[in-house]
Enzyme design. Structure first.
Site, PDB file in Angstrom:
ATOM      1  N   SER A  73     -11.380  10.000   0.495  1.00  0.00           N
ATOM      2  CA  SER A  73     -12.254  10.878  -0.488  1.00  0.00           C
ATOM      3  C   SER A  73     -12.500  12.067  -1.385  1.00  0.00           C
ATOM      4  CB  SER A  73     -11.565  12.154   1.162  1.00  0.00           C
ATOM      5  OG  SER A  73     -12.582  11.771   1.889  1.00  0.00           O
TER       6      SER A  73
ATOM      7  N   LYS B  94     -14.763  13.744  -3.413  1.00  0.00           N
ATOM      8  CA  LYS B  94     -14.969  14.742  -2.941  1.00  0.00           C
ATOM      9  C   LYS B  94     -14.965  16.107  -4.321  1.00  0.00           C
ATOM     10  CE  LYS B  94     -15.204  14.541   1.880  1.00  0.00           C
ATOM     11  NZ  LYS B  94     -14.360  13.579   2.736  1.00  0.00           N
TER      12      LYS B  94
ATOM     13  N   SER C 167     -11.586  18.363   4.132  1.00  0.00           N
ATOM     14  CA  SER C 167     -12.334  17.175   3.597  1.00  0.00           C
ATOM     15  C   SER C 167     -13.453  16.305   4.945  1.00  0.00           C
ATOM     16  CB  SER C 167     -11.312  15.910   3.480  1.00  0.00           C
ATOM     17  OG  SER C 167     -11.287  15.344   3.078  1.00  0.00           O
TER      18      SER C 167
ATOM     19  N   LYS D  26      -6.752  16.601  -3.597  1.00  0.00           N
ATOM     20  CA  LYS D  26      -7.706  16.261  -2.556  1.00  0.00           C
ATOM     21  C   LYS D  26      -6.644  14.712  -2.586  1.00  0.00           C
ATOM     22  CE  LYS D  26     -11.154  16.366  -0.382  1.00  0.00           C
ATOM     23  NZ  LYS D  26     -10.098  15.237   1.035  1.00  0.00           N
TER      24      LYS D  26
END
Length: 392
Positions: A78, A81, A133, A234
């Site tokens: 993720s 992202k 997320s 993140k």
């Protein structure tokens, strides 16, 4: 028969966990991991970290301060992202109302828990994308901004090349394991450095929690509450990518970006991040190694003026350790003379700063003014003037 049924259920659970894992445990609140919040001093030989790939990059200069397999291509889960957010912010209208499709609402893994047919603003979806997320938010954003998933992914890959992330390829906007979806620790640091210059992105990733409509979103990034100065960025997890984490931390005007890929646990990715950030904060301080200033003059041949002033174009400040400062030296590359005509701001040389035998940074040396070339008539006049002076 009952024992066989129990074993079957356990095996099926494990299978589903492996196949559909993406930030499954990331939705837990970002709680404190470190008991002691003081910064430890590490030497590079002491940095035995669990991460298979890692990097620390200076936000201002882009200088790499630490790396471990940082150029090796890996699944990145993720952390994908970050690019999804960049493309959405730069190409979408943040106040647009986005209708969630069945495709977005049916995705698995970490979720914002969107329902098909509901509408949210693009801005709200970005919070769901980056805080909890949400894979569902990623698809809803991609379909709205790109018109289709395929076109949005094309936009992601084009942006990666524009940023300089040449060892990155996206096949999804969310980061679930898929063939051909990969990046490197170095590329992710580059992408994050670019993203952090976007005010909205910078604001979202340091947000610990927010209320979006009836949803309470809490950031999955454990570093925000565990590491002094942490202000993003993140998390990520899939079975193939392992535990991943991009962190930004700022102290006393110094901002560093760390990336760790494929750690064995959430605690190990946080510890790996802490170690390499501590290393950077304990050793590296901004040093001005080049100053924008006039150096003097250069002789000009065949010019109306005999000399031209020259100057160093830019001031360069980069993070350096005390040991590195002792091994710096400077070289100035300038011709002994230049020929007219000379144009103001024309590059006439280079000032290079070396660390050991490698160029650390450079600045052009430019002409401070224009100098016109003499014509044949002007040379004739000069000769006459010189002759008249001699006969006086």
């Amino acid at each position: 028969m009952k024992k066989i049924l129990i074993v079957t259920v356990i095996l099926m659970t494990l299978f589903v966990t492996v196949i559909y894992a993406d930030d499954i445990n990331e939705e837990a609140p970002a709680s404190s991991i470190f008991e002691d919040l003081t910064v430890e001093t590490y030497k590079i030989e002491d940095l035995n970290i669990n991460a298979r790939s890692a990097i620390v990059m200076d936000f201002e200069s882009g200088r790499v301060l630490f790396e471990k397999n940082a150029y090796q291509k890996r699944p990145m889960a993720s952390t994908t992202k970050v690019m999804t957010a960049i493309v959405a912010i730069e190409n979408g209208n943040l106040d647009d109302m986005v209708t969630v499709s069945k495709n977005a609402a049916s995705i698995h893994g970490s979720l914002m828990h969107l329902k098909a047919g509901e509408t949210l603003t693009l801005r709200e979806l970005l919070y769901g994308l980056l805080l909890c997320s949400g894979n569902d938010a990623a698809i809803a954003i991609a379909e709205h901004v790109g018109g289709s998933m395929e076109n949005f992914i094309k936009m992601m890959n084009e942006k990666a090349k524009e940023i300089g992330a040449f060892d990155t390829n996206f096949t999804t906007p969310h980061g679930l394991d898929e063939v051909g979806h990969y990046s490197t620790a170095y590329d992710l640091a580059l992408i994050t450095r670019y993203a952090l210059r976007i005010p909205l992105f910078n604001e979202i990733v340091k947000t610990t929690s927010i209320q979006i409509g009836g949803r309470y979103l809490q950031n999955t990034n454990e570093m925000l509450t565990s590491y002094p100065g942490a202000d993003g960025v993140k998390t990520g997890y899939t079975g193939k990518a392992g535990r991943c984490l991009i962190t930004s931390a700022t102290r006393d005007g110094r901002r560093f970006i760390s990336v760790v890929l494929y750690c064995d646990s959430r605690a190990q990715r946080a510890l790996s991040s802490k170690k390499i950030l501590d290393y950077a904060f304990s050793l590296y301080y901004p040093r001005t190694v080049i100053k924008s200033e006039y150096l003097g003059t250069l002789p000009v041949i065949k010019g109306f003026e005999k000399t031209v002033p020259v100057y160093v174009e830019k001031t360069v400040t980069i993070p350096l350790s005390d040991a590195e400062m002792e091994n710096l030296y400077t070289k100035i590359s300038l011709p002994e003379q230049i020929y007219a005509p000379v144009t103001e701001k024309a590059v006439v040389g280079t000032l290079s700063v070396y660390l050991d035998d490698q160029i650390l940074c450079e600045s052009p040396i430019r002409a401070g003014k224009s100098v016109k070339q003499k014509t044949i008539l002007q040379y004739f006049i000069d000769v006459v003037i010189s002759w008249l002076k001699l006969i006086k």
